[in-house]
Design an enzyme around this catalytic site. Sequence first.
Site, PDB file in Angstrom:
ATOM      1  N   ASN A 148       0.820  -1.205   0.000  1.00 23.76           N
ATOM      2  CA  ASN A 148       0.000   0.000   0.000  1.00 23.76           C
ATOM      3  C   ASN A 148       0.863   1.268   0.000  1.00 23.76           C
ATOM      4  O   ASN A 148       1.984   1.260   0.501  1.00 23.76           O
ATOM      5  CB  ASN A 148      -0.981   0.003   1.183  1.00 23.76           C
ATOM      6  CG  ASN A 148      -0.359  -0.538   2.445  1.00 23.76           C
ATOM      7  OD1 ASN A 148       0.573  -1.329   2.405  1.00 23.76           O
ATOM      8  ND2 ASN A 148      -0.855  -0.075   3.571  1.00 23.76           N
ATOM      9  N   PRO A 150      -0.196   4.700   1.104  1.00 22.99           N
ATOM     10  CA  PRO A 150      -1.197   5.663   1.603  1.00 22.99           C
ATOM     11  C   PRO A 150      -0.694   7.105   1.544  1.00 22.99           C
ATOM     12  O   PRO A 150       0.503   7.342   1.345  1.00 22.99           O
ATOM     13  CB  PRO A 150      -1.384   5.227   3.061  1.00 22.99           C
ATOM     14  CG  PRO A 150      -0.107   4.546   3.425  1.00 22.99           C
ATOM     15  CD  PRO A 150       0.405   3.906   2.168  1.00 22.99           C
ATOM     16  N   ALA A 221     -11.285  -2.430 -10.586  1.00 20.69           N
ATOM     17  CA  ALA A 221     -12.092  -1.732  -9.586  1.00 20.69           C
ATOM     18  C   ALA A 221     -12.586  -2.781  -8.602  1.00 20.69           C
ATOM     19  O   ALA A 221     -12.910  -3.908  -9.004  1.00 20.69           O
ATOM     20  CB  ALA A 221     -13.262  -1.008 -10.246  1.00 20.69           C
ATOM     21  N   GLU A 222     -12.641  -2.420  -7.335  1.00 17.41           N
ATOM     22  CA  GLU A 222     -13.122  -3.377  -6.350  1.00 17.41           C
ATOM     23  C   GLU A 222     -14.602  -3.653  -6.594  1.00 17.41           C
ATOM     24  O   GLU A 222     -15.343  -2.785  -7.040  1.00 17.41           O
ATOM     25  CB  GLU A 222     -12.873  -2.840  -4.934  1.00 17.41           C
ATOM     26  CG  GLU A 222     -11.399  -2.885  -4.599  1.00 17.41           C
ATOM     27  CD  GLU A 222     -11.061  -2.240  -3.264  1.00 17.41           C
ATOM     28  OE1 GLU A 222     -11.893  -2.297  -2.347  1.00 17.41           O
ATOM     29  OE2 GLU A 222      -9.966  -1.681  -3.157  1.00 17.41           O
ATOM     30  N   ALA A 276      -5.682   8.453 -14.781  1.00 17.75           N
ATOM     31  CA  ALA A 276      -6.938   7.710 -14.983  1.00 17.75           C
ATOM     32  C   ALA A 276      -7.828   7.876 -13.755  1.00 17.75           C
ATOM     33  O   ALA A 276      -9.025   8.180 -13.873  1.00 17.75           O
ATOM     34  CB  ALA A 276      -6.641   6.226 -15.235  1.00 17.75           C
ATOM     35  N   CYS A 329      -8.203   4.719  -3.491  1.00 13.66           N
ATOM     36  CA  CYS A 329      -7.411   5.276  -4.592  1.00 13.66           C
ATOM     37  C   CYS A 329      -7.712   6.721  -4.974  1.00 13.66           C
ATOM     38  O   CYS A 329      -6.794   7.524  -5.099  1.00 13.66           O
ATOM     39  CB  CYS A 329      -7.590   4.411  -5.834  1.00 13.66           C
ATOM     40  SG  CYS A 329      -6.779   2.836  -5.642  1.00 13.66           S
ATOM     41  N   LYS A 332      -6.506   9.615  -2.634  1.00 16.62           N
ATOM     42  CA  LYS A 332      -5.049   9.493  -2.445  1.00 16.62           C
ATOM     43  C   LYS A 332      -4.305   9.867  -3.723  1.00 16.62           C
ATOM     44  O   LYS A 332      -3.317  10.604  -3.694  1.00 16.62           O
ATOM     45  CB  LYS A 332      -4.736   8.043  -2.055  1.00 16.62           C
ATOM     46  CG  LYS A 332      -3.277   7.645  -2.187  1.00 16.62           C
ATOM     47  CD  LYS A 332      -3.041   6.252  -1.635  1.00 16.62           C
ATOM     48  CE  LYS A 332      -3.482   5.123  -2.525  1.00 16.62           C
ATOM     49  NZ  LYS A 332      -2.667   4.887  -3.712  1.00 16.62           N
ATOM     50  N   LYS A 392     -18.363   1.051  -1.701  1.00 15.09           N
ATOM     51  CA  LYS A 392     -19.232   0.759  -2.839  1.00 15.09           C
ATOM     52  C   LYS A 392     -19.769  -0.644  -2.621  1.00 15.09           C
ATOM     53  O   LYS A 392     -19.319  -1.336  -1.703  1.00 15.09           O
ATOM     54  CB  LYS A 392     -18.471   0.874  -4.170  1.00 15.09           C
ATOM     55  CG  LYS A 392     -17.329  -0.121  -4.290  1.00 15.09           C
ATOM     56  CD  LYS A 392     -16.476   0.093  -5.523  1.00 15.09           C
ATOM     57  CE  LYS A 392     -17.121  -0.444  -6.789  1.00 15.09           C
ATOM     58  NZ  LYS A 392     -16.137  -0.608  -7.890  1.00 15.09           N
TER      59      LYS A 392
HETATM   60  C1  UDX Z   1      -2.990  -1.326  -3.870  1.00 16.70           C
HETATM   61  C2  UDX Z   1      -1.756  -0.589  -4.357  1.00 16.70           C
HETATM   62  O1  UDX Z   1      -0.655  -1.254  -4.008  1.00 16.70           O
HETATM   63  C3  UDX Z   1      -1.834   0.836  -4.014  1.00 16.70           C
HETATM   64  O2  UDX Z   1      -0.694   1.531  -4.374  1.00 16.70           O
HETATM   65  C4  UDX Z   1      -2.977   1.330  -4.795  1.00 16.70           C
HETATM   66  O3  UDX Z   1      -3.091   2.690  -4.700  1.00 16.70           O
HETATM   67  C5  UDX Z   1      -4.216   0.649  -4.284  1.00 16.70           C
HETATM   68  O4  UDX Z   1      -4.097  -0.710  -4.435  1.00 16.70           O
HETATM   69  P1  UDX Z   1      -4.069  -2.458  -1.864  1.00 16.70           P
HETATM   70  O5  UDX Z   1      -3.804  -3.815  -2.405  1.00 16.70           O
HETATM   71  O6  UDX Z   1      -5.455  -1.946  -1.963  1.00 16.70           O
HETATM   72  O7  UDX Z   1      -3.068  -1.416  -2.528  1.00 16.70           O
HETATM   73  O8  UDX Z   1      -3.537  -2.294  -0.379  1.00 16.70           O
HETATM   74  P2  UDX Z   1      -3.756  -3.257   0.841  1.00 16.70           P
HETATM   75  O9  UDX Z   1      -5.020  -4.021   0.697  1.00 16.70           O
HETATM   76  O10 UDX Z   1      -3.524  -2.425   2.035  1.00 16.70           O
HETATM   77  O11 UDX Z   1      -2.567  -4.321   0.685  1.00 16.70           O
HETATM   78  C6  UDX Z   1      -1.228  -4.056   0.848  1.00 16.70           C
HETATM   79  C7  UDX Z   1      -0.580  -5.239   1.564  1.00 16.70           C
HETATM   80  O12 UDX Z   1       0.824  -5.047   1.601  1.00 16.70           O
HETATM   81  C8  UDX Z   1      -1.042  -5.432   3.015  1.00 16.70           C
HETATM   82  O13 UDX Z   1      -1.573  -6.725   3.182  1.00 16.70           O
HETATM   83  C9  UDX Z   1       0.229  -5.232   3.831  1.00 16.70           C
HETATM   84  O14 UDX Z   1       0.304  -6.084   4.962  1.00 16.70           O
HETATM   85  C10 UDX Z   1       1.296  -5.577   2.809  1.00 16.70           C
HETATM   86  N1  UDX Z   1       2.615  -5.006   3.116  1.00 16.70           N
HETATM   87  C11 UDX Z   1       2.743  -3.680   3.345  1.00 16.70           C
HETATM   88  C12 UDX Z   1       3.714  -5.842   3.132  1.00 16.70           C
HETATM   89  O15 UDX Z   1       3.598  -7.050   2.950  1.00 16.70           O
HETATM   90  N2  UDX Z   1       4.944  -5.280   3.355  1.00 16.70           N
HETATM   91  C13 UDX Z   1       5.116  -3.962   3.588  1.00 16.70           C
HETATM   92  O16 UDX Z   1       6.237  -3.508   3.797  1.00 16.70           O
HETATM   93  C14 UDX Z   1       3.980  -3.134   3.595  1.00 16.70           C
HETATM   94  C1  UDX Z   2     -10.909   2.875  -8.875  1.00 12.83           C
HETATM   95  C2  UDX Z   2     -10.719   2.810 -10.397  1.00 12.83           C
HETATM   96  O1  UDX Z   2     -12.008   2.684 -11.012  1.00 12.83           O
HETATM   97  C3  UDX Z   2      -9.819   1.655 -10.766  1.00 12.83           C
HETATM   98  O2  UDX Z   2      -9.567   1.653 -12.165  1.00 12.83           O
HETATM   99  C4  UDX Z   2      -8.517   1.780 -10.009  1.00 12.83           C
HETATM  100  O3  UDX Z   2      -7.685   0.668 -10.287  1.00 12.83           O
HETATM  101  C5  UDX Z   2      -8.764   1.867  -8.530  1.00 12.83           C
HETATM  102  O4  UDX Z   2      -9.646   2.955  -8.238  1.00 12.83           O
HETATM  103  P1  UDX Z   2     -12.372   1.568  -7.111  1.00 12.83           P
HETATM  104  O5  UDX Z   2     -12.003   2.682  -6.198  1.00 12.83           O
HETATM  105  O6  UDX Z   2     -12.173   0.166  -6.663  1.00 12.83           O
HETATM  106  O7  UDX Z   2     -11.584   1.705  -8.491  1.00 12.83           O
HETATM  107  O8  UDX Z   2     -13.928   1.698  -7.500  1.00 12.83           O
HETATM  108  P2  UDX Z   2     -14.741   2.659  -8.484  1.00 12.83           P
HETATM  109  O9  UDX Z   2     -15.769   1.837  -9.143  1.00 12.83           O
HETATM  110  O10 UDX Z   2     -13.874   3.452  -9.352  1.00 12.83           O
HETATM  111  O11 UDX Z   2     -15.514   3.625  -7.471  1.00 12.83           O
HETATM  112  C6  UDX Z   2     -14.836   4.596  -6.699  1.00 12.83           C
HETATM  113  C7  UDX Z   2     -15.829   5.408  -5.907  1.00 12.83           C
HETATM  114  O12 UDX Z   2     -16.592   6.255  -6.767  1.00 12.83           O
HETATM  115  C8  UDX Z   2     -16.854   4.566  -5.143  1.00 12.83           C
HETATM  116  O13 UDX Z   2     -17.092   5.116  -3.875  1.00 12.83           O
HETATM  117  C9  UDX Z   2     -18.096   4.658  -6.003  1.00 12.83           C
HETATM  118  O14 UDX Z   2     -19.277   4.456  -5.280  1.00 12.83           O
HETATM  119  C10 UDX Z   2     -17.982   6.073  -6.534  1.00 12.83           C
HETATM  120  N1  UDX Z   2     -18.702   6.289  -7.789  1.00 12.83           N
HETATM  121  C11 UDX Z   2     -18.298   5.643  -8.918  1.00 12.83           C
HETATM  122  C12 UDX Z   2     -19.771   7.171  -7.824  1.00 12.83           C
HETATM  123  O15 UDX Z   2     -20.131   7.759  -6.802  1.00 12.83           O
HETATM  124  N2  UDX Z   2     -20.421   7.354  -9.006  1.00 12.83           N
HETATM  125  C13 UDX Z   2     -20.054   6.736 -10.155  1.00 12.83           C
HETATM  126  O16 UDX Z   2     -20.691   6.978 -11.201  1.00 12.83           O
HETATM  127  C14 UDX Z   2     -18.962   5.838 -10.098  1.00 12.83           C
END
Ligand code: UDX
Ligand code: UDX
Length: 524
Positions: A148, A150, A221-222, A276, A329, A332, A392
């Site tokens: 991550n 952050p 997207a999640e 994006a 995302c 941030k 979401k």
């Molecule tokens: C991802 C991307 O990596 C981030 O940059 C992007 O903006 C969002 O998606 P995400 O997978 O959502 O992050 O983060 P998270 O679910 O917090 O997972 C990160 C994992 O890395 C955690 O499980 C944490 O324990 C692990 N971690 C973190 C390590 O194993 N080593 C470290 O030094 C730090």
């Molecule tokens: C986003 C990007 O879509 C993805 O490509 C990137 O890799 C990670 O960040 P995510 O944050 O998982 O994905 O979900 P997304 O579907 O983009 O929604 C983000 C937020 O916007 C949510 O809170 C959603 O509810 C909100 N949203 C989205 C709206 O309020 N209105 C919309 O029309 C679409």
Amino acid sequence: MFRRNRRRSAFGKKFQVNRIEVWNTPPFFPLDPIVVSNTTVLSTTVSNMMVSNLPNTDLTKNLKICCIGAGYVGGPTMAMIAKQCPDIQVHVVDLNQVRIDRWNSDDLPVYEPGLDAVVRESLGRNLRFSTCVDEAIAESDMIFISVNTPTKSFGVGAGRAANLEFVEKCARQIAAASTGHKIVVEKSTLPVRTAEAVKRILESSTDKASFDVLSNPEFLAEGTAVTDLLNPDRILIGGESSTAVETLAAVYSRWVPRDRILTTNLWSSELSKLTANAFLAQRVSSINAISALCEATGADVDEVARAIGTDSRIGPKFLKSSVGFGGSCFQKDILNLVYICEHFGLSEVAHYWEQVVAMNDHQKQRFSDRIVRTMFNTVSDKKIAILGFAFKKDTNDTRESPAIYVCKNLLDERAKLRIYDPKVSGKQIREELLAAFADPMGNVPEKHQQLIASNVTVVSNAYEAAVHSHAIAVLTEWDEFKTLDRQRLLGSMLRPAFVFDGRGILNASEWRQDGFQIHTIGKA
Ligand code: UDX
Ligand code: UDX
């Protein structure tokens, strides 16, 4: 102590960035722009490189992959690679033992429709989850960094810049555990030119190994991760070494059509990911800005969205007005973009993007203000059913969920909240709310701990949430909320029975006919 790397206020603190100071201040910031022209020339040759049309199985033969970070991105992405490439060994590692144990169990740490089956297909065959980071690095040819990143909560760039300390630690650990040649792939979202810094750390930390660094941002997207990974709009690979780029492209081309695999220079790839997300978030903030005007004028935001979305130049997606965007995302990455623009002296550009986040903050505040205003200017001691806490639908992720901020505002007004989310645990909800009240050091004042203990109840279904409540607020668009039994809800609520639909998913005229006083985002 609740220390979250959450932005306290994007706009509270203005700071002057000294370029040298930033570069020297860990966690590092990408390189000084002076070197841009050299590397750009180098890497442009790669971006124009012709990648062959057929999957190059030679390049991926006996390939071993590891991924550091078993989170929402690393876990599902690696599970999909393992599923699609049964001959490639995939080892996902993480510092967090609990998380790893859950990946190895029937209770995955990430809720995503369809993910169970994808993981189960490969686990024990060519997919492995463990905490053996050094071992995984040593045995792999290709190492993804998916930790991550952050927003920094301290020091230079606090509240805006990405905290890259985990990425830097990974780079140092990779260097220490590597021999021979390794391809290091940035999967985490990173500021432009981070790859250069990663490469410098790798190369200066060891003489036992050599490295290529690629940028391969993830666009899933999640909630739709599995379908996004199976059928991506594009795969983006940035890099200088054509062999390394081609090797990673060969992995994806096992299931992704070659014309959807884009190759660019490293910096374009890094910047494309931030851009994006900034564009997507900008669309949501734009329609949310219009929703305020709709509420004031009697226009209907869904009708406006439909009317503009049919213009093929605008398109229909990401025009759903809501209580605000959340997730790990959007905010941030925009704040990171803002920080980078300021670093390069582009203050007008920074200010432009900053407004996307400002509008989102306004939308969350506007929604809770509307609840208080409508309920006769006080919600003190009133029970409010909160339906949905995830950012979401179809995810258990609550990072930056607008529900946190709406609930915090309502708790500030002394409302009593009865919260229900189909996939988020009570423990997680309480932790998020405590973190929302924490001071910059992560301490939660006693009075706020007590407020949460006495005014927050987490329940196991929507009907339980509504019992004896003055109002219902829909904060996540879970499908099950669209088909609630209205008579059953009404029967247990106080009058007037208020409903605040922050996702625009309820049929307002039907609810109104049944006797509810319903208020929907973007509708008068
Ligand atoms: C991802 C991307 O990596 C981030 O940059 C992007 O903006 C969002 O998606 P995400 O997978 O959502 O992050 O983060 P998270 O679910 O917090 O997972 C990160 C994992 O890395 C955690 O499980 C944490 O324990 C692990 N971690 C973190 C390590 O194993 N080593 C470290 O030094 C730090
Ligand atoms: C986003 C990007 O879509 C993805 O490509 C990137 O890799 C990670 O960040 P995510 O944050 O998982 O994905 O979900 P997304 O579907 O983009 O929604 C983000 C937020 O916007 C949510 O809170 C959603 O509810 C909100 N949203 C989205 C709206 O309020 N209105 C919309 O029309 C679409």
